[in-house]
Every structure is written in structure tokens, then in C-alpha cells.
Design a protein around this motif. Structure first.
Motif, mmCIF file in Angstrom:
data_model
loop_
_atom_site.group_PDB
_atom_site.id
_atom_site.type_symbol
_atom_site.label_atom_id
_atom_site.label_comp_id
_atom_site.label_asym_id
_atom_site.label_seq_id
_atom_site.Cartn_x
_atom_site.Cartn_y
_atom_site.Cartn_z
ATOM 1 N N ALA A 47 -1.176 -8.209 -9.981
ATOM 2 C CA ALA A 47 -1.205 -7.248 -8.875
ATOM 3 C C ALA A 47 -1.295 -5.823 -9.397
ATOM 4 O O ALA A 47 -2.060 -5.001 -8.882
ATOM 5 N N ARG A 48 -0.537 -5.530 -10.433
ATOM 6 C CA ARG A 48 -0.548 -4.174 -10.957
ATOM 7 C C ARG A 48 -1.854 -3.850 -11.666
ATOM 8 O O ARG A 48 -2.290 -2.709 -11.720
ATOM 9 N N ASN A 53 0.099 0.477 -9.725
ATOM 10 C CA ASN A 53 1.279 1.112 -9.134
ATOM 11 C C ASN A 53 2.371 0.055 -9.036
ATOM 12 O O ASN A 53 2.164 -1.008 -8.442
ATOM 13 N N ASP A 54 3.531 0.341 -9.618
ATOM 14 C CA ASP A 54 4.607 -0.652 -9.674
ATOM 15 C C ASP A 54 5.087 -1.092 -8.297
ATOM 16 O O ASP A 54 5.200 -2.289 -8.011
ATOM 17 N N SER A 55 5.415 -0.122 -7.444
ATOM 18 C CA SER A 55 6.019 -0.467 -6.157
ATOM 19 C C SER A 55 5.040 -1.231 -5.272
ATOM 20 O O SER A 55 5.420 -2.192 -4.586
ATOM 21 N N GLU A 56 3.768 -0.830 -5.295
ATOM 22 C CA GLU A 56 2.783 -1.548 -4.489
ATOM 23 C C GLU A 56 2.553 -2.950 -5.032
ATOM 24 O O GLU A 56 2.359 -3.904 -4.264
ATOM 25 N N ALA A 57 2.574 -3.090 -6.348
ATOM 26 C CA ALA A 57 2.411 -4.416 -6.945
ATOM 27 C C ALA A 57 3.571 -5.324 -6.547
ATOM 28 O O ALA A 57 3.374 -6.502 -6.228
ATOM 29 N N ALA A 64 2.875 -12.194 -1.179
ATOM 30 C CA ALA A 64 2.203 -13.419 -1.616
ATOM 31 C C ALA A 64 3.166 -14.604 -1.589
ATOM 32 O O ALA A 64 2.797 -15.709 -1.160
ATOM 33 N N TYR A 65 4.399 -14.381 -2.051
ATOM 34 C CA TYR A 65 5.395 -15.455 -1.998
ATOM 35 C C TYR A 65 5.662 -15.877 -0.554
ATOM 36 O O TYR A 65 5.731 -17.072 -0.239
ATOM 37 N N VAL A 89 -2.400 -13.489 -4.645
ATOM 38 C CA VAL A 89 -2.086 -12.136 -5.126
ATOM 39 C C VAL A 89 -3.361 -11.324 -5.317
ATOM 40 O O VAL A 89 -3.430 -10.148 -4.928
ATOM 41 N N LEU A 90 -4.375 -11.927 -5.923
ATOM 42 C CA LEU A 90 -5.643 -11.220 -6.130
ATOM 43 C C LEU A 90 -6.234 -10.756 -4.801
ATOM 44 O O LEU A 90 -6.675 -9.608 -4.668
ATOM 45 N N ASN A 91 -6.235 -11.637 -3.814
ATOM 46 C CA ASN A 91 -6.805 -11.289 -2.510
ATOM 47 C C ASN A 91 -6.003 -10.184 -1.827
ATOM 48 O O ASN A 91 -6.574 -9.218 -1.296
ATOM 49 N N GLN A 92 -4.675 -10.315 -1.843
ATOM 50 C CA GLN A 92 -3.855 -9.328 -1.150
ATOM 51 C C GLN A 92 -3.881 -7.979 -1.864
ATOM 52 O O GLN A 92 -3.898 -6.929 -1.209
ATOM 53 N N ALA A 93 -3.881 -8.003 -3.188
ATOM 54 C CA ALA A 93 -3.947 -6.741 -3.929
ATOM 55 C C ALA A 93 -5.295 -6.056 -3.711
ATOM 56 O O ALA A 93 -5.363 -4.832 -3.549
ATOM 57 N N SER A 94 -6.365 -6.835 -3.693
ATOM 58 C CA SER A 94 -7.695 -6.262 -3.463
ATOM 59 C C SER A 94 -7.797 -5.674 -2.061
ATOM 60 O O SER A 94 -8.369 -4.592 -1.864
ATOM 61 N N ASN A 95 -7.242 -6.384 -1.078
ATOM 62 C CA ASN A 95 -7.249 -5.865 0.295
ATOM 63 C C ASN A 95 -6.463 -4.568 0.397
ATOM 64 O O ASN A 95 -6.889 -3.615 1.059
ATOM 65 N N ARG A 96 -5.312 -4.527 -0.265
ATOM 66 C CA ARG A 96 -4.499 -3.308 -0.213
ATOM 67 C C ARG A 96 -5.218 -2.156 -0.896
ATOM 68 O O ARG A 96 -5.160 -1.016 -0.426
#
Length: 240
Positions: A47-48, A53-57, A64-65, A89-96
């Protein structure tokens, strides 16, 4: 969920993912904790690697969990549970990331001063036992910052391959599957990432090499004295 116990958590850590998932579906809290503990580091790094960014990750990993544990029926067991989690995680991080970019673009149109600069943050790398001295710990911290900055500055396609292959230790095929690219592309990107990292780290550490193993002034003078004394002794012995 049933309350967790330390002994239950330790036992769950030694259990396979499938066995833990079966227990999760029956509301077993130690099983949930065991799976989270098992994959936290890997998912956070992924995610990072996208968000930098730590907090967003952390937010993405938590989401994701929640997504995974509330939709376990969607897990088809066609791949490893960790692979399925990483996909989420990849999908949600990319969307964010896309949402963040749109938000920044909108804010920049309203006023230049509303742009939020991105600050440098830390990745938790695997570390050796804590140094015995504050000086050693400070040096390790500086090295870690240099490494983190170098990884952050990789282009995203190279950074994701580098994190999955060299930091998480995934195989070429696993990385290709997660990123939806060909294995040959993984190899090419990994080669380029390693070359870039090597070049960057060489530039970062080059000034330090001059200060390695310093030979202090007193050491230098003492050495000269010892050499001169020894030469004089040998010269006298030769004359006699």
C-alpha cells in the motif's frame, strides 16, 4: 467473536491459512488476529509503495482486511489467501491514489496555497536487533532514511516490482500475477529498478567513503615516530 487469549494466538500462528479462514468463518478472534499479524508487513509495504504515505497506507490495509473478512465467500481458493489480500490492497490503494490526485487537481484550481505538500515518511524495513549504542542507532536510522527515499523516488511501475520481488521476496510469477503484467516485464522492471537503486545509493554514500576508517592525527604521528625509530635502530645495527 470469542475473546482472544495469548496461547490461542500463538497456536493460530502455526496454523495454515485455510484452517484459520475456516475458524474465522465461525467467529474465532485469535484466527483473525493471526492472519492480520501474518500479513500486516507485506500489505503495508504494498500500500505504501503506491501511496507513499504511512497513515494512508495503514487506512488502506485496514479497509482491505475489513473487505476481506466480511466477504470471505468471494475468496475462491484459486490462489493463495495472501495473493487475494494483496489484490484487494493494490486495488484500494490505486483507487485512493486516483481520488487524491483528483482532489489535489480540484484544490489547485481554487487556490495555489491550498496545495498540500507531501512529506517524507518511513517504511518499516526488517531490521537487525537494536544497536547497543545511541550512535549506532542514529547511523542505522540515517541509512534507513536514505534507503526509503531511494525507494520512494523510483517510478511507480519499478517501485512496485522492486517492493514485491526484493523486499517481500515474491517470485517473478507471483509478482506478474499481482500486477497483471507478463513475467518478462517483471524481470525488465526489476533490472531497471536495481540499476537505478544502485546508482542512487552510490551517489548518496560516496561522500561517506572518504570518512571511513579514519586515521587520526595522533595515530599518524605515532606511526611516523615508530617507523623512524625502527629505521634508526636498523641503521645502527647495520653499521655495527
Amino acid at each position: 467473536m470469542r475473546s482472544a487469549t495469548h496461547s490461542g494466538s500463538r497456536a493460530a500462528q502455526r496454523t495454515s491459512d485455510d484452517a484459520l479462514l475456516a475458524r474465522v468463518q465461525h467467529g474465532d478472534e485469535p484466527a483473525v488476529r493471526a492472519l492480520i499479524t501474518r500479513y500486516n508487513q507485506q500489505l503495508f509495504r504494498v500500500a505504501r509503495g503506491i501511496l507513499r504515505n504511512d497513515s494512508e497506507a495503514e487506512d488502506v490495509v485496514q479497509e482491505a482486511y475489513l473487505h476481506a473478512f466480511t466477504r470471505l465467500d468471494d475468496f475462491r481458493h484459486e490462489s493463495a489467501f495472501s495473493t487475494w489480500l494483496t489484490h484487494i490492497v493494490l486495488n484500494q490503494a490505486s483507487n485512493r491514489l486516483r481520488k487524491n490526485r483528483r482532489r489535489k487537481a480540484q484544490l489547485s484550481q481554487l487556490a495555489e496555497e491550498t496545495r498540500t505538500p507531501s512529506g517524507a515518511t518511513l517504511v518499516v524495513f526488517p531490521t537487525s536487533p537494536r544497536p547497543a549504542t545511541p550512535e549506532a542507532q542514529a547511523v542505522r536510522h540515517e541509512i534507513q532514511k536514505i534507503l526509503e527515499t531511494a525507494v520512494d523516488n523510483l517510478r511507480t511501475p519499478l517501485r512496485m516490482v522492486f517492493i514485491l520481488r526484493d523486499i517481500e521476496g515474491m517470485s517473478t510469477n507471483e509478482t506478474a500475477e499481482l500486477l497483471s503484467i507478463r513475467p518478462e516485464t517483471v524481470k525488465t522492471r526489476l533490472y531497471r529498478a536495481r540499476q537505478w537503486m544502485r546508482s542512487t545509493l552510490e551517489r548518496s554514500f560516496a561522500p561517506c567513503f572518504q570518512d571511513m576508517h579514519p586515521f587520526e592525527d595522533k595515530q599518524c604521528l605515532d606511526m611516523a615516530d615508530r617507523v623512524i625509530i625502527t629505521l634508526a635502530q636498523r641503521l645502527n645495527n647495520a653499521k655495527n
